[in-house]
Design an enzyme around this catalytic site. Structure first.
Site, short mmCIF file in Angstrom:
data_model
loop_
_atom_site.label_atom_id
_atom_site.label_comp_id
_atom_site.label_asym_id
_atom_site.label_seq_id
_atom_site.Cartn_x
_atom_site.Cartn_y
_atom_site.Cartn_z
N TYR A 242 0.81 -1.22 0.00
CA TYR A 242 0.00 0.00 0.00
C TYR A 242 0.85 1.27 0.00
O TYR A 242 0.33 2.36 -0.24
CB TYR A 242 -0.95 0.01 1.21
CG TYR A 242 -2.18 -0.83 0.99
CD1 TYR A 242 -2.08 -2.22 0.91
CD2 TYR A 242 -3.44 -0.26 0.85
CE1 TYR A 242 -3.20 -3.00 0.70
CE2 TYR A 242 -4.56 -1.03 0.64
CZ TYR A 242 -4.44 -2.40 0.57
OH TYR A 242 -5.56 -3.16 0.35
N ASP B 237 -11.77 -9.53 4.55
CA ASP B 237 -13.01 -9.77 3.79
C ASP B 237 -13.48 -11.21 4.02
O ASP B 237 -14.67 -11.47 4.20
CB ASP B 237 -12.78 -9.54 2.28
CG ASP B 237 -13.08 -8.09 1.87
OD1 ASP B 237 -13.13 -7.21 2.76
OD2 ASP B 237 -13.26 -7.83 0.67
N ASP C 161 -2.09 -18.41 2.96
CA ASP C 161 -2.99 -19.29 2.20
C ASP C 161 -3.64 -20.31 3.14
O ASP C 161 -4.85 -20.55 3.09
CB ASP C 161 -2.28 -19.96 1.02
CG ASP C 161 -0.92 -20.54 1.36
OD1 ASP C 161 -0.41 -20.29 2.47
OD2 ASP C 161 -0.35 -21.26 0.52
N ASP D 58 -5.92 -6.96 4.32
CA ASP D 58 -7.06 -6.54 3.50
C ASP D 58 -7.84 -7.76 3.05
O ASP D 58 -9.07 -7.82 3.18
CB ASP D 58 -6.55 -5.75 2.28
CG ASP D 58 -7.70 -5.34 1.38
OD1 ASP D 58 -8.69 -4.82 1.90
OD2 ASP D 58 -7.58 -5.54 0.15
N LYS E 276 3.69 -14.92 4.63
CA LYS E 276 4.01 -15.90 3.59
C LYS E 276 5.53 -16.00 3.59
O LYS E 276 6.20 -15.68 2.59
CB LYS E 276 3.44 -15.39 2.24
CG LYS E 276 3.56 -16.33 1.09
CD LYS E 276 2.63 -17.54 1.15
CE LYS E 276 2.90 -18.48 -0.01
NZ LYS E 276 2.15 -19.73 0.05
C1 IPM Z 1 -10.49 -1.73 3.06
C2 IPM Z 1 -10.69 -1.35 1.64
C3 IPM Z 1 -9.56 -0.40 1.24
C4 IPM Z 1 -8.25 -1.14 1.37
C5 IPM Z 1 -9.70 0.21 -0.16
C6 IPM Z 1 -11.02 0.89 -0.36
C7 IPM Z 1 -8.56 1.16 -0.44
O1 IPM Z 1 -10.73 -2.46 0.82
O2 IPM Z 1 -10.52 -0.85 3.94
O3 IPM Z 1 -10.33 -2.92 3.36
O4 IPM Z 1 -7.81 -1.81 0.44
O5 IPM Z 1 -7.66 -1.03 2.44
MN MN Z 2 -10.64 -4.34 1.90
#
Ligand code: IPM
Ligand code: MN
Length: 338
Positions: free
Chosen positions: A133, A245, A217, A241, A184
């Site tokens: 990032y 999710d 993984d 990140d 990793k």
């Molecule tokens: C998150 C989002 C952000 C990230 C994006 C929107 C830049 O996916 O906060 O997880 O990748 O960090």
């Molecule tokens: Mn995200």
């Protein structure tokens, strides 16, 4: 009672709707919030071509905390090139405010209805200012058949150590006192080595915290098959990140996942936001789930020292609302219970 000065960036899509419910529930606890709204995000960019004017950034630094709903254009929209808002707004705030911890808790709703190994009660501590990032890289011979694109990963001893320490401190305060490093190291032998060595060295100061290591993984399999093995996880920006999710999806859906972008030294405001995006497809329909924003608000109140109000919200969130309630009705449901 002290009042708190909060900047609110509702943003795009469902962002404003869910932020409004989060503020409603926070105020229902009796906490006094003096809020100022900032119009930032895709809609403002399309109108004015402004992403985050310097003056606005300076003003934001003067608040105690920032609540952010969601930012981003509708999928497929050609009006906002990919990365403009991500880099220019959200990441800029994370970097400029030195929000180096992205604290993301995951709690299964109705855990008694699940097999014990499927219950999630974990926090992912994601490094939030470095890694891929950081934006290191570039193009060579762009647009030609011999094009080269590089995207580096920046890992500093300082940056890794401070987030690893935060994770150990957090794990030491939780009942299970367990911390897993996710990386990793078998392939990323430079950055992984720095992370592993730093983790091992910091670990020596926390004898009460039990430690583990998982490759990223493999952690995806465990998150799906047996998320209960995790208590606190610390990991780099990109892995964090991705696995958050996944953790959101396995712990009741991304509509419940909250996050705190923290500056633990409090040299500036911290930023609180749901993990989900702007979800333009359901904006204005009343179908957005405000729980992630409400839980992000609880994280904010806790960080601001309003621990009773924060616990009241957390406690209320242990009860799921009846199926089919609108965004506003879910906000009312929790506002009545805090
Ligand atoms: C998150 C989002 C952000 C990230 C994006 C929107 C830049 O996916 O906060 O997880 O990748 O960090
Ligand atoms: Mn995200």
């Amino acid at each position: 009672m002290t009042s708190h000065r909060i900047a609110v960036v509702g943003g795009d899509g469902i962002g404003p709707e869910v932020s409004e419910e989060a503020l409603k529930v926070a105020r229902a606890t009796g906490v006094i919030l003096e809020t100022t709204e900032y119009d930032l995000g895709a809609a403002r960019y399309v109108k004015t071509k402004e992403v985050l004017p310097d003056g606005v950034l300076e003003e934001l630094k003067g608040y105690e905390a920032i609540l952010l709903g969601a930012i981003g254009p509708a999928i497929g929209s050609k009006e906002v090139p990919s990365g403009i808002l991500e880099r220019g707004l959200l990441l800029k705030l994370r970097f400029e405010l030195d929000l180096y911890v992205n604290h993301r808790p995951f709690l299964s709703p109705n855990p008694h209805e699940l097999a014990a190994n499927k219950v999630c009660d974990m926090v992912v501590v994601r490094e939030n200012t470095e890694g891929t990032y950081a934006g290191e890289g570039g193009f060579l011979r762009k647009g030609t058949p011999h094009e080269v694109a590089t995207q580096g990963s920046v890992n500093t001893r300082f940056g890794v150590e401070r987030v690893v320490r935060y994770a150990f401190d957090l794990a030491a305060k939780r009942p299970r006192k367990h911390l897993t490093l996710v990386h990793k190291t078998n392939v990323l032998t430079y950055s992984g080595d720095l992370w592993q060595r730093t983790f091992d060295e910091v670990s020596a100061s926390y004898p009460a915290v039990e430690v583990a290591y998982n490759h990223v993984d493999a952690s995806c399999i465990y998150l799906v098959e047996n998320p209960s093995r995790y208590d606190v996880v610390v990991t780099d920006n990109l892995f964090g990140d991705i696995i958050t999710d996944l953790a959101g999806a396995v712990s009741g859906g991304i509509g419940l996942a909250a996050s705190a972008n923290l500056n633990p030294e409090r040299t500036g405001p911290s930023l609180f936001e749901p993990v989900h995006g702007a979800a333009h497809d359901i904006a204005g329909t009343g179908r957005a789930n405000p729980i992630a924003a409400i839980r992000s608000m609880a994280l904010m109140l806790d960080f601001l020292g309003e621990t009773e109000a924060a616990s009241a919200i957390e406690k209320s969130l242990e009860t799921s609302p009846p199926q089919g309630l609108s965004t506003k009705a879910i906000g009312d449901f929790y506002a009545e219970r805090v």
